[in-house]
Write a protein that holds these residues in place. Structure first.
Motif, PDB file in Angstrom:
ATOM      1  N   GLY A 152       0.814  -1.211   0.000  1.00  0.00           N
ATOM      2  CA  GLY A 152       0.000   0.000   0.000  1.00  0.00           C
ATOM      3  C   GLY A 152       0.848   1.260   0.000  1.00  0.00           C
ATOM      4  N   LEU A 155       2.227   1.841  -3.495  1.00  0.00           N
ATOM      5  CA  LEU A 155       1.218   2.356  -4.414  1.00  0.00           C
ATOM      6  C   LEU A 155       1.000   3.858  -4.211  1.00  0.00           C
ATOM      7  CD1 LEU A 155      -1.620  -0.350  -4.569  1.00  0.00           C
ATOM      8  CD2 LEU A 155      -0.095   0.373  -6.404  1.00  0.00           C
ATOM      9  N   ALA A 288      -7.001   7.447  -8.087  1.00  0.00           N
ATOM     10  CA  ALA A 288      -7.539   6.107  -7.798  1.00  0.00           C
ATOM     11  C   ALA A 288      -6.460   5.215  -7.216  1.00  0.00           C
ATOM     12  CB  ALA A 288      -8.116   5.500  -9.077  1.00  0.00           C
ATOM     13  N   LEU A 289      -5.210   5.394  -7.673  1.00  0.00           N
ATOM     14  CA  LEU A 289      -4.097   4.602  -7.143  1.00  0.00           C
ATOM     15  C   LEU A 289      -3.835   4.963  -5.679  1.00  0.00           C
ATOM     16  CD1 LEU A 289      -2.276   2.447  -8.368  1.00  0.00           C
ATOM     17  CD2 LEU A 289      -0.570   4.227  -8.801  1.00  0.00           C
ATOM     18  N   VAL A 291      -6.128   6.022  -3.503  1.00  0.00           N
ATOM     19  CA  VAL A 291      -7.213   5.415  -2.730  1.00  0.00           C
ATOM     20  C   VAL A 291      -6.984   3.914  -2.582  1.00  0.00           C
ATOM     21  CG1 VAL A 291      -9.686   4.961  -2.664  1.00  0.00           C
ATOM     22  CG2 VAL A 291      -8.846   7.199  -3.412  1.00  0.00           C
ATOM     23  N   ALA A 292      -6.541   3.257  -3.668  1.00  0.00           N
ATOM     24  CA  ALA A 292      -6.280   1.812  -3.605  1.00  0.00           C
ATOM     25  C   ALA A 292      -5.159   1.498  -2.620  1.00  0.00           C
ATOM     26  CB  ALA A 292      -5.925   1.293  -4.995  1.00  0.00           C
ATOM     27  N   GLY A 293      -4.107   2.322  -2.626  1.00  0.00           N
ATOM     28  CA  GLY A 293      -3.008   2.099  -1.694  1.00  0.00           C
ATOM     29  C   GLY A 293      -3.419   2.295  -0.251  1.00  0.00           C
ATOM     30  N   ALA A 295      -6.471   1.915   0.927  1.00  0.00           N
ATOM     31  CA  ALA A 295      -7.345   0.788   1.275  1.00  0.00           C
ATOM     32  C   ALA A 295      -6.527  -0.464   1.570  1.00  0.00           C
ATOM     33  CB  ALA A 295      -8.331   0.528   0.137  1.00  0.00           C
ATOM     34  N   LEU A 296      -5.469  -0.680   0.790  1.00  0.00           N
ATOM     35  CA  LEU A 296      -4.605  -1.836   1.014  1.00  0.00           C
ATOM     36  C   LEU A 296      -3.891  -1.734   2.349  1.00  0.00           C
ATOM     37  CD1 LEU A 296      -3.656  -4.428  -0.384  1.00  0.00           C
ATOM     38  CD2 LEU A 296      -1.770  -3.124  -1.360  1.00  0.00           C
ATOM     39  N   THR A 299      -6.367  -2.449   5.131  1.00  0.00           N
ATOM     40  CA  THR A 299      -6.591  -3.897   5.210  1.00  0.00           C
ATOM     41  C   THR A 299      -5.434  -4.586   5.904  1.00  0.00           C
ATOM     42  OG1 THR A 299      -7.865  -3.819   3.147  1.00  0.00           O
ATOM     43  CG2 THR A 299      -7.052  -5.975   3.859  1.00  0.00           C
TER      44      THR A 299
END
Length: 333
Positions: A152, A155, A288-289, A291-293, A295-296, A299
């Protein structure tokens, strides 16, 4: 007229939730204050003027409290030389080394959210190193969490570094990990301390140590000046009030109310909140990258979040000793 029993309970939970929310906002505000203060001013000047008044105030408060405790029938044990040296070392790592790298990175153009996220993987690194350094059981979930958390971070860092709105040099992204490793080292140094935690005394030593370090750096580099910009002093007041007294004060208050596990979980909300601060105030890129990082990373921290006083299932290992159940050393950005 009777009061329904559920109302006071609901109000208590609402008040606790509000305290948790204010804590996250105050803690994340430190990264914002760092960017406000570092705009057009040498980082060493910012850090010197942030720590000098803070250390002076804490020394005065600690002196008053020490005088009051001396009148008690059972005054606390005196600070030994080894304890003092240990706390000086912790302060040099968790404040001097960490703050210098954070302010430097943000001054170079690294976004506040990226810096906060790199800081946020500190508990994952501590959990992974607890086995070889403290002899504690490390579960497969914690190793998986560390791997996902680092993914994450990569990213988010990549999204920040490749954004057209970013002007930070590529090497600047190597600066925040150095500060995070300073926090990791401070955590293990603190957890090997057999004495009971003394938050006010320890914070005073840490801040005094950092005030001496940053004043020396400012004097050596010709940065020991009194800035005339009003924005600088607004940022300095912001840094003293919100992240230090607000964030650190609520940190210890919540430790007593909800425990270390919940407080550590709240710390994982700091990177996304800081990212929102940075986007709203400074126009920092959020893709978007990004946000994805984030979120990862969230998690990953959920996977690695195990009760510190519960052994990993199937290991047959006894609960960790009390010194390893201390709250991790946290930065006062």
């Amino acid at each position: 007229m009777t009061i329904p029993i559920g109302v006071p309970r609901w109000r208590g939970r609402a008040a606790l939730a509000a305290l948790c929310a204010v804590f996250v906002v105050c803690w994340s505000s430190g990264f914002v204050g760092a960017k406000l203060g570092a705009q057009g001013v040498d980082v060493r000047t910012v850090l010197m003027w942030r720590l000098l008044p803070l250390a002076a105030g804490l020394l005065l408060l600690t002196g008053i409290r020490h005088r009051a405790t001396r009148r008690r029938a059972d005054p606390p044990a005196r600070l030994t030389r080894s304890q003092l040296l240990r706390q000086v070392g912790i302060g040099a790592l968790s404040q001097s080394g960490y703050l210098l790298t954070v302010y430097w990175a943000i001054g170079l153009g690294v976004s506040t959210g990226t810096t906060a996220l790199i800081d946020g993987v500190q508990p994952l690194v501590v959990a992974a190193l607890a086995g070889p350094l403290l002899g504690a059981a490390v579960s497969g979930r914690q190793w998986l969490g560390l791997g996902l958390g680092l993914g994450g971070v990569l990213l988010v860092t990549w999204a920040d570094a490749t954004s057209p709105r970013t002007d930070a040099p590529a090497w600047a992204y190597a600066v925040p990990p150095i500060g995070m490793l300073c926090l990791v080292a401070a955590t293990f140094l603190e957890r090997r301390d057999p004495s009971a935690p003394r938050p006010l005394r320890n914070l005073t030593i840490h801040c005094t140590t950092s005030a001496v370090v940053f004043t020396a750096l400012a004097l050596a580099g010709g940065a020991a000046r009194v800035p005339a910009e009003p924005r600088f002093w607004v940022a300095t007041a912001w840094l003293i009030v919100l992240p230090t007294f607000g964030g650190y004060g609520l940190y210890w208050l919540l430790l007593e109310r909800v425990g270390v596990t919940t407080v550590n979980s709240l710390m994982f909300l700091v990177p996304p909140v800081t990212t929102a601060w940075g986007a709203a105030l400074f126009g920092e890129p959020v893709t978007a990258l990004t946000v994805a990082g984030l979120a990862l990373a969230l998690t990953a921290t959920w996977l690695a979040a195990v009760r510190p006083d519960r052994p990993a299932r199937g290991t047959g290992t006894a609960p960790a000793p009390a010194t390893s159940r201390r709250p991790a050393v946290r930065s006062r950005v």
